[in-house]
Write a protein that holds these residues in place. Sequence first.
Motif, mmCIF file in Angstrom:
data_model
loop_
_atom_site.group_PDB
_atom_site.id
_atom_site.type_symbol
_atom_site.label_atom_id
_atom_site.label_comp_id
_atom_site.label_asym_id
_atom_site.label_seq_id
_atom_site.Cartn_x
_atom_site.Cartn_y
_atom_site.Cartn_z
ATOM 1 N N MET A 110 -53.417 34.251 17.417
ATOM 2 C CA MET A 110 -53.555 34.692 18.804
ATOM 3 C C MET A 110 -52.620 33.951 19.757
ATOM 4 O O MET A 110 -52.289 34.446 20.813
ATOM 5 N N ASN A 111 -52.182 32.741 19.410
ATOM 6 C CA ASN A 111 -51.384 31.936 20.334
ATOM 7 C C ASN A 111 -49.970 31.692 19.844
ATOM 8 O O ASN A 111 -49.240 30.929 20.442
ATOM 9 N N SER A 112 -49.573 32.254 18.734
ATOM 10 C CA SER A 112 -48.256 31.977 18.181
ATOM 11 C C SER A 112 -47.607 33.255 17.700
ATOM 12 O O SER A 112 -48.056 33.849 16.733
ATOM 13 N N PHE A 113 -46.548 33.671 18.388
ATOM 14 C CA PHE A 113 -45.799 34.849 17.984
ATOM 15 C C PHE A 113 -44.413 34.467 17.453
ATOM 16 O O PHE A 113 -43.677 35.312 16.988
ATOM 17 N N PHE A 114 -44.055 33.149 17.563
ATOM 18 C CA PHE A 114 -42.766 32.700 17.081
ATOM 19 C C PHE A 114 -42.957 31.454 16.191
ATOM 20 O O PHE A 114 -43.835 30.624 16.446
ATOM 21 N N TYR A 115 -42.146 31.365 15.191
ATOM 22 C CA TYR A 115 -42.117 30.190 14.341
ATOM 23 C C TYR A 115 -40.957 29.324 14.815
ATOM 24 O O TYR A 115 -39.805 29.766 14.850
ATOM 25 N N VAL A 116 -41.257 28.120 15.247
ATOM 26 C CA VAL A 116 -40.247 27.222 15.786
ATOM 27 C C VAL A 116 -40.044 26.053 14.824
ATOM 28 O O VAL A 116 -40.999 25.336 14.501
ATOM 29 N N LYS A 117 -38.828 25.862 14.378
ATOM 30 C CA LYS A 117 -38.497 24.778 13.459
ATOM 31 C C LYS A 117 -37.481 23.869 14.139
ATOM 32 O O LYS A 117 -36.362 24.274 14.406
ATOM 33 N N ASP A 118 -37.906 22.647 14.438
ATOM 34 C CA ASP A 118 -37.054 21.684 15.128
ATOM 35 C C ASP A 118 -36.925 20.459 14.218
ATOM 36 O O ASP A 118 -37.865 19.670 14.079
ATOM 37 N N THR A 119 -35.782 20.312 13.568
ATOM 38 C CA THR A 119 -35.591 19.223 12.601
ATOM 39 C C THR A 119 -34.404 18.368 12.992
ATOM 40 O O THR A 119 -33.447 18.832 13.623
ATOM 41 N N LEU A 120 -34.496 17.082 12.594
ATOM 42 C CA LEU A 120 -33.448 16.120 12.894
ATOM 43 C C LEU A 120 -33.126 15.341 11.622
ATOM 44 O O LEU A 120 -34.036 14.870 10.927
ATOM 45 N N THR A 121 -31.866 15.219 11.335
ATOM 46 C CA THR A 121 -31.413 14.417 10.194
ATOM 47 C C THR A 121 -30.559 13.272 10.722
ATOM 48 O O THR A 121 -29.599 13.514 11.468
ATOM 49 N N ILE A 122 -30.955 12.005 10.349
ATOM 50 C CA ILE A 122 -30.163 10.846 10.772
ATOM 51 C C ILE A 122 -29.863 9.986 9.539
ATOM 52 O O ILE A 122 -30.596 10.004 8.551
ATOM 53 N N SER A 123 -28.787 9.263 9.617
ATOM 54 C CA SER A 123 -28.438 8.336 8.539
ATOM 55 C C SER A 123 -27.739 7.129 9.138
ATOM 56 O O SER A 123 -27.206 7.191 10.252
ATOM 57 N N GLY A 124 -27.781 6.016 8.374
ATOM 58 C CA GLY A 124 -27.151 4.796 8.857
ATOM 59 C C GLY A 124 -27.531 3.604 7.982
ATOM 60 O O GLY A 124 -27.862 3.757 6.792
ATOM 61 N N TYR A 125 -27.547 2.404 8.573
ATOM 62 C CA TYR A 125 -27.827 1.167 7.855
ATOM 63 C C TYR A 125 -28.935 0.410 8.573
ATOM 64 O O TYR A 125 -28.999 0.388 9.801
ATOM 65 N N THR A 126 -29.761 -0.304 7.782
ATOM 66 C CA THR A 126 -30.821 -1.126 8.353
ATOM 67 C C THR A 126 -31.234 -2.176 7.326
ATOM 68 O O THR A 126 -30.908 -2.069 6.135
ATOM 69 N N GLU A 127 -31.965 -3.204 7.808
ATOM 70 C CA GLU A 127 -32.415 -4.254 6.888
ATOM 71 C C GLU A 127 -33.470 -3.726 5.935
ATOM 72 O O GLU A 127 -33.483 -4.079 4.756
ATOM 73 N N ARG B 148 -21.466 -3.942 0.661
ATOM 74 C CA ARG B 148 -20.552 -4.608 1.587
ATOM 75 C C ARG B 148 -21.264 -5.480 2.619
ATOM 76 O O ARG B 148 -20.864 -6.585 2.899
ATOM 77 N N ASN B 149 -22.331 -4.981 3.236
ATOM 78 C CA ASN B 149 -22.957 -5.721 4.337
ATOM 79 C C ASN B 149 -24.393 -6.135 4.049
ATOM 80 O O ASN B 149 -25.122 -6.522 4.950
ATOM 81 N N ASP B 150 -24.834 -6.022 2.797
ATOM 82 C CA ASP B 150 -26.179 -6.445 2.379
ATOM 83 C C ASP B 150 -27.283 -5.728 3.168
ATOM 84 O O ASP B 150 -28.359 -6.253 3.369
ATOM 85 N N LEU B 151 -26.986 -4.494 3.659
ATOM 86 C CA LEU B 151 -27.979 -3.670 4.339
ATOM 87 C C LEU B 151 -28.314 -2.451 3.488
ATOM 88 O O LEU B 151 -27.567 -2.109 2.568
ATOM 89 N N GLU B 152 -29.417 -1.793 3.802
ATOM 90 C CA GLU B 152 -29.818 -0.599 3.060
ATOM 91 C C GLU B 152 -29.260 0.636 3.753
ATOM 92 O O GLU B 152 -29.373 0.795 4.969
ATOM 93 N N ARG B 153 -28.635 1.503 2.944
ATOM 94 C CA ARG B 153 -28.138 2.785 3.449
ATOM 95 C C ARG B 153 -29.302 3.790 3.395
ATOM 96 O O ARG B 153 -29.893 4.004 2.343
#
Length: 477
Positions: A414-431, A459-464
């Motif tokens: 009754m309250n949803s006539f559209f399917y909305v998909k909002d996704t984010l992909t990020i990558s980088g380095y961290t401890e 190279r930098n002893d961090l996790e990809r």
Amino acid sequence: MYLKTVISILYSEAELTIDVLGKTFKGVELIGRHTVSSIYNKEHLFIRGEIESFLEEFNIPKENIIVGITPDQVAFRKISLPLEVEEELEDAISLQIMNLVPSDLTDFYVEKIVRKNEDGNCFDVFLFIIPREKVETILKFFSDIDFYPQWLTITALGYEKIISGNSQLRGKNIFICDLSYESFSVYCYRNGKFEYFKHTWIIPGPRGKEISQVLKEVEKTASLVRLPEEEDVEIFLNFTDESWKEKIDRSQYPFLRHINEITELPITYGDLNSFAVGYLGLYSNRRSFNLIPKERRVFTSSISYIPTLALVLVLIVLLFLNLTSGYFQKKKYLEEIERGMAKIEKKYKKVVKIKQRISATKDEINVLNKLMIHPISNLEVIRELTEKAGPKTYIDNYNRNVDIKPASPKEKNMNSFFYVKDTLTISGYTESSLDYQTRLMDVKFFNSVIMNSSTKSRRNDLERFQFKIVISEEKNK
């Protein structure tokens, strides 16, 4: 007995001119006229009593009321649009209106007339813009005196209707000069159709009210609408101010005629503005051009006795035929009724389906508008990513994808006539990828944070790391 009656009221801030018109088989009759002057100094109760006494004299009920105003009380604009926009004509007109209206569009009401030009190569759109506050003031005034007009229009369109009913003037170029006290107006009709309006204030002094000045304005108007010089024009005068009659020298201006010659009726008084408004009410559909907003319109109709009597006679004849007809005639009659009902039923079902589609479409539009008005901005997302990051966390890739599409039958509710998909992909380095993932899961609009990969950098002893984040306004509970 009249086929139809109308109460025409010409409204101004100073006075009301009330005409009662009746339509017969022969044409239009002016039943009565009354003027209420100095309305700003009178109590509404006295104005109401004065008008009702006038109507009682002619035994006319307070129905089929049309109120007219002069065109100088509205803003008039004419625009031209190419034929290519026909399918999106309403949208194109709306964009033009947004450019013309000086402030918030909701403060104004716009009525329009659309027709193809003479050459048939574009649309001519005539826009009439009036402040909603002015319309509300007019409607409140009549409500206070217990009158409820069904129609608010302009005098210029009433004269157009009168011209179309005159076989000798139909299709000609006509100028009507409405001569008032402090100003005068020029209405231009090209080939019998309303084309342009010009309002001019009278210069103070004895030389202000001169017919020559009026004719100069007619000339200017003719040049503005680009009438060819060789085309003949007819000029008629309407006297709101009777003192103009003294200014006319028939020997010098034999081509000038009084407006009553258009109506082909023996009306001798000078001002026919209210009559023109009433004439429009007798011969036009008030739904075609009405300055009253649609949500404020109240439709009533005057009683017409002659059509009622005709219907009664038809019913009597049908009843007589039904009683005297034989078995097969009755059977055929019933079959025709059943076929007619079947056709109506099909049309009814079709209309119901269309209304359901319209309702569903409106709901879908509301959902889309909500999404467009209240998105979660990239700045908010980046702020959360930064605040949750440690001192040695670096993001080198940010990719956001918002996909809006109609929901599948299983996904709809009754309250949803559209399917909305909002996704984010990020990558980088961290401890610690796991620690960063845990902190990101506390963000209120991150529905889920999925670790796609996590590897130790040499190279930098961090996790990809690489995370896939699902964004929504509220987390699933």
